[in-house]
Design a protein around this motif. Sequence first.
Motif: not given
Length: 339
Positions: A328-333
């Motif tokens: 989810p953190q990666a997807w935010q970028t």
Amino acid sequence: MRLRGPISAAAMAVIAATVAVPAVADTPGVASAPPPAVDPAMTRTGLLSIDNVGPQRERLRISSAAMRRVIEVDVLRGTGAAPRPTLYLLDGVDGEATSGWLSKGGAAEFFADKPVDVVLTGGGTGSMYSDWVRHDTALGLNRWETFLTEELPPIVESLLRSSGRRAIAGVSMGAQAAMMLAQRHPGRYHAVAGMSGCYSTADPLGRAVTTITVASRGGNVENLWGPPTSPEWAAHDSLLGAEALRGTAIYLSAATGVPTGADLVAIAQSPTIVEALRLAGGGAALEAGARSCTERFAGRLIELNIPAAVHYDTAGMHTWPDFEAQLPQAWQTLAPALY
């Protein structure tokens, strides 16, 4: 360049000892399975078949002229009407027939409600997802860079009626490969994410990581890019080639090696004491090494004034529960760069 100075002996020892950890259950230096068979007659690339695996998941069989064999690729179709962007998601060193992102990393569940098509390749064991200069006795014929950048996209993006916007991401060996492919093909990917990876290949640290990654699955690293004096080692170094990433949205993450609650559960549920010890000791050291690698690469991007989102977790042991938590953190970028 300040960050390319000598690496401490301690850091080298940690990386060298831990990159091979995933192979502890196997015989060191020996491939766990025969290499994929090569078909000399397979000289054309094309889509052979599509199997519906679930409501939003299909498995494609693609003939690869570059690798002279059939490559199986899983596709997760996004929500909403096409066209949608495409995310290529790379696995780690094991390179199992079905990507660990699907079997262990929760990718299907995470992307079920996202308007993005996700493409996941099977295979790639110890390959660095690169084009090798020679066939390897243990790991076979690997021309992954050609497959991922030239052969696969026209097939899968045509099938999906893609918007033409792409991102690439990976974990561990796949993190290094994702960054490498984005750096070597400027403008092809609008965003790239590396989770728990190392990003150099030409300095002592990078050579050690690459050599032992390949050797951990029985391969001969000189079949990858030739001897370390070959210019191909520098050509695949993302610290050296970082300038080519300018304009690409970048996400990096790593943890510390300290176990999370999910890590402790995974250790407790290990089928054997040997597996539990492997997870507890090896995963901790490997993630600590990935943290050092990530800090060096993030520092290089700062030197070049190239923006990047960098996330350091206070706990995490290089396990699939940790990687799943990073998605989810990666997807935010990745997401803002795709729409």
